[in-house]
Design an enzyme around this catalytic site. Structure first.
Site, PDB file in Angstrom:
ATOM      1  N   CYS A 271       0.753  -1.204   0.077  1.00 41.05           N
ATOM      2  CA  CYS A 271      -0.490  -0.279   0.011  1.00 41.05           C
ATOM      3  C   CYS A 271       0.792   1.283   0.113  1.00 41.05           C
ATOM      4  O   CYS A 271       1.140   1.423   1.020  1.00 41.05           O
ATOM      5  CB  CYS A 271      -0.927  -0.851   1.310  1.00 41.05           C
ATOM      6  SG  CYS A 271      -2.038   1.485   0.653  1.00 41.05           S
ATOM      7  N   PRO A 272       0.628   2.139  -0.926  1.00 37.29           N
ATOM      8  CA  PRO A 272       2.127   3.332  -0.784  1.00 37.29           C
ATOM      9  C   PRO A 272       1.414   4.250  -0.283  1.00 37.29           C
ATOM     10  O   PRO A 272       1.909   4.957   0.609  1.00 37.29           O
ATOM     11  CB  PRO A 272       1.516   3.533  -2.001  1.00 37.29           C
ATOM     12  CG  PRO A 272       0.371   3.056  -2.862  1.00 37.29           C
ATOM     13  CD  PRO A 272       0.126   1.776  -2.148  1.00 37.29           C
TER      14      PRO A 272
END
Length: 230
Positions: free
Chosen positions: A85-86
């Site tokens: 997840c950025p």
């Protein structure tokens, strides 16, 4: 206030908990494990009657367990890898997936509350001042901006929450779904909706396999230890 604390706590849990990093091996695997037909190293295991291939990771020097993957961003093999997840800067996998779901749902409820309160506030201001929407844009643009931001966040978080809830119901990861992993074969981990939800959300978390208190050695030191002297 309570919603804000819940969102912050879940965010801290997602980012701070080891997602399921698999320690690297310092030894090369046996040559007998090499599949000479294509030059790749593979093993096969059978889970619930379905045969799965275990891929060899040349970086970590291990055969990755089923459902695991090497994250190119974290540079680690992660057990039951879902995605990186950025937005939180962390892998979402075996040990923090339930907290990620909790973070999505609490954040969604939080922005629904913000959106509803902002709409109510705009309506009250319009009744008090007798101005229209364009007058509100001039008098209190911050409320309109918060309303629009909350509306966009609701759609984004709502889509993610629905997507991951459906994956939880069939016991599938986002990575497996993206790769169409079980398109031509049954999912060996699908045990029914109730059992899948119980396993993903309520089963005991396995202990971390990484000793974060261990002394970290530079990579060149590790390589020097392998070189023969003389």
């Amino acid at each position: 206030m309570i919603l804000s604390l819940q969102v912050i706590v879940n965010l801290i849990l997602v980012t701070a908990i080891d997602p399921g990093i698999i320690p690297r091996s310092t030894q090369q695997s046996s040559v007998e494990d090499t599949d000479s037909s294509n030059g790749s190293r593979r093993k096969k295991v059978t889970i619930n009657g379905v045969q799965l291939k275990l891929k060899y990771c040349r970086i970590c020097r291990i055969f990755r367990p089923p459902r695991s993957c090497h994250c190119a961003i974290c540079d680690n093999c992660v057990e039951k890898f879902d995605h990186h997840c950025p937005w939180v800067g962390q892998c979402i996998a075996l040990r923090n997936y339930r907290f990620y779901l909790a973070f999505l749902i609490t954040a969604l409820v939080f922005f629904i509350y913000i959106f509803a309160f902002s709409c109510w506030r705009i309506h009250q201001r319009m009744l008090e001042s007798g101005t229209g929407l364009f007058g509100m844009l001039r008098n209190c643009p911050e409320t309109l901006a918060l309303t629009l931001f909350s509306f966009a966040a609701i759609w984004f978080l709502g889509g993610l929450a629905i997507f991951h809830s459906s994956l939880t119901a069939i016991n599938q990861t986002a990575y497996e779904n993206f790769r169409n992993r079980y398109e031509g074969s049954p999912n060996p981990y699908d045990k029914g909706i109730i059992s899948n939800i119980t396993e993903v959300l309520f089963s005991p978390l396995p202990p971390s396999r990484v000793d974060f208190r261990a002394e970290a050695l530079p990579r060149w030191n590790v390589e020097d230890e392998k070189l023969p002297l003389g």
